[in-house]
Scaffold this motif. Structure first.
Motif, short mmCIF file in Angstrom:
data_model
loop_
_atom_site.label_atom_id
_atom_site.label_comp_id
_atom_site.label_asym_id
_atom_site.label_seq_id
_atom_site.Cartn_x
_atom_site.Cartn_y
_atom_site.Cartn_z
N ARG A 98 6.29 13.29 4.97
CA ARG A 98 6.58 11.92 5.41
C ARG A 98 6.78 11.04 4.17
NH1 ARG A 98 2.79 7.67 8.90
NH2 ARG A 98 4.50 6.30 9.53
N VAL A 99 8.02 10.68 3.93
CA VAL A 99 8.36 9.79 2.82
C VAL A 99 9.19 8.66 3.42
CG1 VAL A 99 9.31 9.63 0.49
CG2 VAL A 99 8.42 11.81 1.31
N GLU A 100 8.51 7.59 3.82
CA GLU A 100 9.15 6.48 4.52
C GLU A 100 8.27 5.25 4.42
OE1 GLU A 100 9.42 8.08 8.46
OE2 GLU A 100 7.41 7.41 9.01
N ARG A 101 8.79 4.12 4.86
CA ARG A 101 7.99 2.89 4.82
C ARG A 101 7.89 2.29 6.20
NH1 ARG A 101 11.14 -2.36 3.19
NH2 ARG A 101 13.20 -1.92 4.01
N GLU A 102 6.85 1.49 6.38
CA GLU A 102 6.67 0.75 7.63
C GLU A 102 5.88 -0.52 7.32
OE1 GLU A 102 4.14 2.43 10.65
OE2 GLU A 102 2.82 3.37 9.18
N ALA A 103 5.92 -1.46 8.24
CA ALA A 103 5.11 -2.67 8.11
C ALA A 103 3.94 -2.53 9.08
CB ALA A 103 5.94 -3.90 8.45
N ARG B 268 -1.90 -10.09 8.95
CA ARG B 268 -0.58 -10.19 8.33
C ARG B 268 0.08 -8.81 8.29
NH1 ARG B 268 -0.36 -9.52 2.38
NH2 ARG B 268 -2.26 -8.45 1.74
N ARG B 269 1.38 -8.82 8.14
CA ARG B 269 2.13 -7.56 8.09
C ARG B 269 2.21 -7.12 6.62
NH1 ARG B 269 4.83 -6.00 12.50
NH2 ARG B 269 6.66 -5.13 11.47
N VAL B 270 1.67 -5.95 6.37
CA VAL B 270 1.62 -5.41 5.00
C VAL B 270 2.57 -4.22 4.91
CG1 VAL B 270 0.15 -4.38 3.23
CG2 VAL B 270 -0.76 -6.17 4.74
N PRO B 271 3.46 -4.20 3.88
CA PRO B 271 4.33 -3.04 3.72
C PRO B 271 3.52 -1.82 3.28
CG PRO B 271 5.02 -4.88 2.30
CD PRO B 271 3.68 -5.22 2.86
N VAL B 272 3.74 -0.70 3.97
CA VAL B 272 3.08 0.56 3.63
C VAL B 272 4.15 1.61 3.38
CG1 VAL B 272 1.50 2.39 4.40
CG2 VAL B 272 1.01 -0.01 4.98
N VAL B 273 4.10 2.24 2.22
CA VAL B 273 5.01 3.35 1.88
C VAL B 273 4.21 4.64 1.98
CG1 VAL B 273 6.38 4.42 0.05
CG2 VAL B 273 6.48 1.93 0.39
N HIS B 274 4.70 5.59 2.77
CA HIS B 274 4.02 6.87 2.94
C HIS B 274 4.68 7.94 2.08
CE1 HIS B 274 1.67 5.37 6.33
NE2 HIS B 274 2.78 4.86 6.82
N ASN B 275 3.86 8.79 1.48
CA ASN B 275 4.37 9.92 0.70
C ASN B 275 3.31 11.03 0.78
OD1 ASN B 275 5.71 11.62 -1.05
ND2 ASN B 275 5.27 10.43 -2.89
N TYR B 276 3.39 11.82 1.85
CA TYR B 276 2.38 12.88 2.05
C TYR B 276 2.94 13.97 2.97
CZ TYR B 276 1.43 10.78 6.66
OH TYR B 276 1.56 10.31 7.94
N LEU C 224 -3.91 15.33 3.37
CA LEU C 224 -4.57 15.66 4.62
C LEU C 224 -5.40 14.49 5.15
CD1 LEU C 224 -4.98 17.99 6.61
CD2 LEU C 224 -6.86 18.81 5.17
N GLY C 225 -5.83 13.61 4.24
CA GLY C 225 -6.59 12.43 4.65
C GLY C 225 -5.82 11.50 5.55
N SER C 226 -4.48 11.67 5.62
CA SER C 226 -3.67 10.80 6.48
C SER C 226 -3.95 11.01 7.96
CB SER C 226 -2.17 11.02 6.20
OG SER C 226 -1.86 10.58 4.90
N ARG C 227 -4.56 12.15 8.29
CA ARG C 227 -4.98 12.36 9.70
C ARG C 227 -5.87 11.23 10.16
NH1 ARG C 227 -4.57 17.26 12.60
NH2 ARG C 227 -6.35 16.75 13.89
N SER C 228 -6.86 10.89 9.32
CA SER C 228 -7.79 9.83 9.72
C SER C 228 -7.35 8.46 9.22
CB SER C 228 -9.20 10.14 9.19
OG SER C 228 -9.17 10.36 7.80
N LEU C 229 -6.77 8.43 8.01
CA LEU C 229 -6.44 7.13 7.41
C LEU C 229 -5.36 6.39 8.19
CD1 LEU C 229 -7.10 5.30 4.97
CD2 LEU C 229 -5.16 6.34 3.80
N VAL C 230 -4.33 7.11 8.62
CA VAL C 230 -3.24 6.44 9.37
C VAL C 230 -3.04 7.08 10.74
CG1 VAL C 230 -2.07 5.61 7.30
CG2 VAL C 230 -1.43 7.84 8.23
N ILE D 174 0.86 -1.19 0.00
CA ILE D 174 0.00 0.00 0.00
C ILE D 174 0.89 1.24 0.00
CG2 ILE D 174 -1.76 1.30 1.27
CD1 ILE D 174 -2.64 -1.42 2.50
N VAL D 175 0.60 2.17 -0.89
CA VAL D 175 1.33 3.43 -0.94
C VAL D 175 0.36 4.54 -0.56
CG1 VAL D 175 2.78 4.96 -2.33
CG2 VAL D 175 2.78 2.50 -2.79
N ASN D 176 0.63 5.20 0.55
CA ASN D 176 -0.29 6.19 1.09
C ASN D 176 0.09 7.60 0.64
OD1 ASN D 176 -2.01 7.78 2.66
ND2 ASN D 176 -0.60 7.69 4.42
#
Length: 338
Positions: free
Chosen positions: A285-290, A296-304, A185-191, A179-181
Motif C-alpha cells: 500500500r503506497v498511497e495517501r488519504e486524508a 481536523r483532516r490530517v494527510p496520511v501517506v501509507h507505505n507498507y 505489520l503494525g498497520s493491522r492495528s494502527l490503521v 503522517i507517513v505510515n
C-alpha cells in the motif's frame, strides 16, 4: 525555521528509507521517526536482504519496475562506493534454480540485474533435482549494518528519532502536520488494515567463509546467501503464523534442504537463529488519504505491506512516498507552511 512537521511511523528499512528521502529532499520539513523498535530488533534485521522481486497482481508493472530499479540503482551505487562497508551493502553473484521452468523466464527485474542469463547444462548438473536456472549478480544489504547507517544519514539531514509505541494515529494529530505510515505489520492495528498479515520467516546465520555465491530455489523457500560476516540460510514462508520463537522442526527442515543444495554446509558453525514476521499483503500500500484526527483532516501517506520484498523495494517506494508528501504540501493552506 522548519515549518511542516512530518511524522514517519516505523524504523525498519521502509521507514528509514522514506524518512531519509523526505528529510533530504524537503529541508522545509521537520521529520521525526517514531517507533517502538529500532535496529537490531526490527523485522528488517532478520531479513536476508538480497535484492530479488516478485510481481504483485494489482499494481501497474511499470510502477513495480520503477520501484525495483530505483532501489537497485541506489543499493548498487552504495555497493560500488567507499561507503559500502559502513552501509553494509555488497554485490552478490549466484544462481536461482527451478525444479520446472517458470512461466516467465525473464521476470520484471531481469533487465536491471547484472549479467542475467540462463544457466548452462554444465552449471545445472550440480543441482540434479532442478531443470532450469538463472545466473545473475544482484545486491545484498545487511540490515543490521544498513539501518544504523540510514539512521545516521537521516540525523545528518536534520531528522529526529523518538522511541515510542504509537497505538493510534490520533496520538500524533496535535504534534504533526503530515503522517507517513511505514508500520508494516503494525498497520493491522494502527490503521485497521486486516489485509496485512504475518508471513513468518525463520533463518540461520552460519559461519561458512568458503561460500562466495548465493543459491536460491525459485520457490523462495530454500536459500543460501553469503554475506559480509556470515551466511544466511533459510527459510520459511508461513502465512498467518505469529510465532516469534524458533521452531525445531523448521530448523531441521531448513538445514536439510540447504545441505542438499550445498553439502559443505554440514561443516558450517551455526552462529544464531532468528525469526521475523514479514508484513504480507496482496499488494503493497503506497498511497495517501486524508484522515479525520482530533477534529481536523490530517494527510496520511501509507507505505507498507511489502511482504518479503522490503529491502528490494524500500528505496523505490520511499521515493513514491516522497512524491505523495510533496502533493500533500502543495495542497496545504499557506498558513500551515509558515
Amino acid at each position: 525555521m522548519k515549518s511542516v512537521r512530518v511524522a514517519v511511523v516505523g524504523a525498519g528499512v521502509v521507514g528509514f528509507s522514506t524518512a531519509v528521502c523526505i528529510a533530504e529532499a524537503l529541508p522545509s520539513c521537520s521529520v521525526t521517526v517514531l517507533a517502538e523498535k529500532f535496529s537490531p530488533d526490527t523485522t528488517s534485521d532478520v531479513a536476508a536482504g538480497i535484492v530479488f522481486a516478485t510481481a504483485f497482481p494489482d499494481i501497474p508493472l511499470e510502477r513495480q519496475r520503477r520501484w525495483f530499479k530505483d532501489s537497485f540503482d541506489h543499493l548498487l551505487a552504495l555497493a560500488q562506493s567507499e561507503e559500502a562497508p559502513e552501509a553494509g551493502v555488497m554485490m552478490s553473484s549466484g544462481y536461482q534454480i527451478f525444479r520446472e521452468p517458470p512461466a516467465d523466464k525473464n521476470p520484471l527485474w531481469s533487465e536491471f540485474a547484472i549479467g542475467f542469463r540462463e544457466m548452462s547444462d554444465s552449471e545445472l548438473k550440480r543441482f540434479p533435482e532442478h531443470t532450469f536456472g538463472q545466473a545473475l549478480t544482484t545486491v545484498k544489504c545487511e540490515c543490521s549494518i544498513y539501518l544504523p547507517w540510514l539512521e545516521k544519514r537521516f540525523r545528518k539531514a536534520g531528522g529526529k528519532v523518538e522511541q515510542r509505541k504509537i497505538n493510534s494515529l490520533q496520538e500524533l494529530s496535535s504534534s504533526f502536520d503530515i503522517i507517513v505510515n511505514c508500520s508494516g505489520l503494525g498497520s493491522r492495528s494502527l490503521v485497521g488494515d486486516s489485509a496485512v498479515y504475518p508471513v513468518r520467516g525463520q533463518v540461520f546465520k552460519v559461519e561458512a567463509p568458503w561460500l562466495k555465491h548465493f543459491i536460491r530455489d525459485g520457490d523462495g523457500m530454500t536459500y543460501i546467501y553469503p554475506g559480509i560476516h556470515s551466511v544466511t540460510v533459510g527459510g520459511t514462508r508461513q502465512q498467518g503464523d505469529w510465532r516469534l520463537h524458533a521452531d525445531r522442526g523448521d530448523s531441521e527442515a531448513i538445514l536439510e534442504r540447504c545441505c542438499r543444495l550445498e553439502p559443505s554446509l554440514r561443516g558450517a558453525r551455526v552462529l544464531g537463529e532468528r525469526v521475523g514476521l514479514r508484513p504480507g499483503r496482496k499488494n503493497p500500500r503506497v498511497e495517501r488519504e486524508a484522515v479525520q484526527l482530533g477534529g481536523r483532516r490530517v494527510p496520511v501517506v501509507h507505505n507498507y505491506g511489502h511482504g518479503g520484498w522490503g529491502v528490494t523495494l524500500a528505496w523505490g517506494t520511499a521515493r513514491d512516498a516522497l512524491g505523495l508528501v510533496r502533493q500533500c504540501l502543495q495542497e496545504m493552506p499557506p498558513r500551515a507552511k509558515l
